[in-house]
Design a protein around this motif. Structure first.
Motif, PDB file in Angstrom:
ATOM      1  N   UNK A   1     -48.844  83.722  13.391  1.00 18.25           N
ATOM      2  CA  UNK A   1     -48.180  82.474  13.802  1.00 18.25           C
ATOM      3  C   UNK A   1     -47.909  82.483  15.302  1.00 18.25           C
ATOM      4  N   UNK A   2     -48.094  81.326  15.936  1.00 16.28           N
ATOM      5  CA  UNK A   2     -47.945  81.212  17.394  1.00 16.28           C
ATOM      6  C   UNK A   2     -47.051  80.020  17.714  1.00 16.28           C
ATOM      7  N   UNK A   3     -46.143  80.228  18.644  1.00 14.41           N
ATOM      8  CA  UNK A   3     -45.304  79.153  19.174  1.00 14.41           C
ATOM      9  C   UNK A   3     -45.623  79.010  20.649  1.00 14.41           C
ATOM     10  N   UNK A   4     -46.058  77.825  21.044  1.00  8.76           N
ATOM     11  CA  UNK A   4     -46.306  77.529  22.458  1.00  8.76           C
ATOM     12  C   UNK A   4     -45.200  76.606  22.942  1.00  8.76           C
ATOM     13  N   UNK A   5     -44.486  77.022  23.969  1.00  2.38           N
ATOM     14  CA  UNK A   5     -43.448  76.196  24.580  1.00  2.38           C
ATOM     15  C   UNK A   5     -43.878  75.920  26.016  1.00  2.38           C
ATOM     16  N   UNK A   6     -44.019  74.650  26.339  1.00  2.00           N
ATOM     17  CA  UNK A   6     -44.456  74.277  27.671  1.00  2.00           C
ATOM     18  C   UNK A   6     -43.494  73.307  28.325  1.00  2.00           C
ATOM     19  N   UNK A   7     -43.405  73.372  29.629  1.00  2.00           N
ATOM     20  CA  UNK A   7     -42.580  72.452  30.400  1.00  2.00           C
ATOM     21  C   UNK A   7     -43.480  71.323  30.887  1.00  2.00           C
ATOM     22  N   UNK A   8     -43.117  70.074  30.577  1.00  3.44           N
ATOM     23  CA  UNK A   8     -43.950  68.919  30.914  1.00  3.44           C
ATOM     24  C   UNK A   8     -44.219  68.825  32.415  1.00  3.44           C
TER      25      UNK A   8
ATOM     26  N   UNK B   1     -53.909  79.588  11.849  1.00  7.56           N
ATOM     27  CA  UNK B   1     -53.746  78.258  11.251  1.00  7.56           C
ATOM     28  C   UNK B   1     -52.306  77.794  11.376  1.00  7.56           C
ATOM     29  N   UNK B   2     -51.451  78.639  11.909  1.00  8.01           N
ATOM     30  CA  UNK B   2     -50.026  78.317  12.071  1.00  8.01           C
ATOM     31  C   UNK B   2     -49.687  78.313  13.550  1.00  8.01           C
ATOM     32  N   UNK B   3     -49.893  77.166  14.201  1.00  5.03           N
ATOM     33  CA  UNK B   3     -49.619  77.031  15.631  1.00  5.03           C
ATOM     34  C   UNK B   3     -48.661  75.860  15.817  1.00  5.03           C
ATOM     35  N   UNK B   4     -47.533  76.140  16.452  1.00  6.33           N
ATOM     36  CA  UNK B   4     -46.545  75.114  16.757  1.00  6.33           C
ATOM     37  C   UNK B   4     -46.506  74.928  18.259  1.00  6.33           C
ATOM     38  N   UNK B   5     -46.491  73.670  18.695  1.00  4.82           N
ATOM     39  CA  UNK B   5     -46.466  73.363  20.129  1.00  4.82           C
ATOM     40  C   UNK B   5     -45.239  72.526  20.437  1.00  4.82           C
ATOM     41  N   UNK B   6     -44.478  72.963  21.424  1.00  6.21           N
ATOM     42  CA  UNK B   6     -43.302  72.214  21.881  1.00  6.21           C
ATOM     43  C   UNK B   6     -43.470  71.961  23.372  1.00  6.21           C
ATOM     44  N   UNK B   7     -43.420  70.702  23.769  1.00  4.75           N
ATOM     45  CA  UNK B   7     -43.460  70.344  25.184  1.00  4.75           C
ATOM     46  C   UNK B   7     -42.101  69.745  25.530  1.00  4.75           C
ATOM     47  N   UNK B   8     -41.391  70.380  26.443  1.00  7.63           N
ATOM     48  CA  UNK B   8     -40.065  69.915  26.848  1.00  7.63           C
ATOM     49  C   UNK B   8     -40.247  68.927  27.996  1.00  7.63           C
ATOM     50  N   UNK B   9     -39.820  67.706  27.765  1.00 14.83           N
ATOM     51  CA  UNK B   9     -39.984  66.665  28.789  1.00 14.83           C
ATOM     52  C   UNK B   9     -38.727  65.819  28.866  1.00 14.83           C
TER      53      UNK B   9
END
Length: 102
Positions: free
Chosen positions: A33-40, A57-65
């Motif tokens: 499992x992978x969590x990607x956290x990015x700054x907009x 198959x378990x990828x979560x993406x969070x973009x903080x904007x």
């Protein structure tokens, strides 16, 4: 003391110039499992590309904007991920929730 690999910097710059680099050759082997956290206002959505190369198959993406795409340069930046007054709520709480769920 913070550390950043010089090789990572050189390969990132080469990739941005359209050259083939080896760092993505085995991303398909990553199946955890992978969590990607990015700054907009930082790498943000551009960093999502590498998550599409993963074998997971378990990828979560969070973009903080905080702003629309047209104001990207003024948006939540990479240092804001830990320095912003609201980083605890907008960044670290979602990370903790993701970790608890996994």
């Amino acid at each position: 003391m913070p550390y950043q690999s010089l090789n990572e910097v050189v390969e990132t710059e080469a990739q941005l110039c359209g050259l083939d680099v080896p760092f993505d050759d085995h991303l398909q082997d990553v199946k955890v499992p992978v969590l990607y956290v990015g700054a907009a206002g930082g790498v943000g959505r551009y960093g999502e590309y590498s998550t599409r190369l993963l074998g997971s198959t378990d990828v979560t993406r969070i973009i903080v904007r905080s702003r629309p795409e047209s104001e990207r340069a003024l948006d939540f930046g990479h240092a804001d991920l830990f320095l912003a007054r609201d980083a605890r709520v907008r960044v670290w709480q979602p990370i903790l929730q993701w970790m608890q769920a996994h």
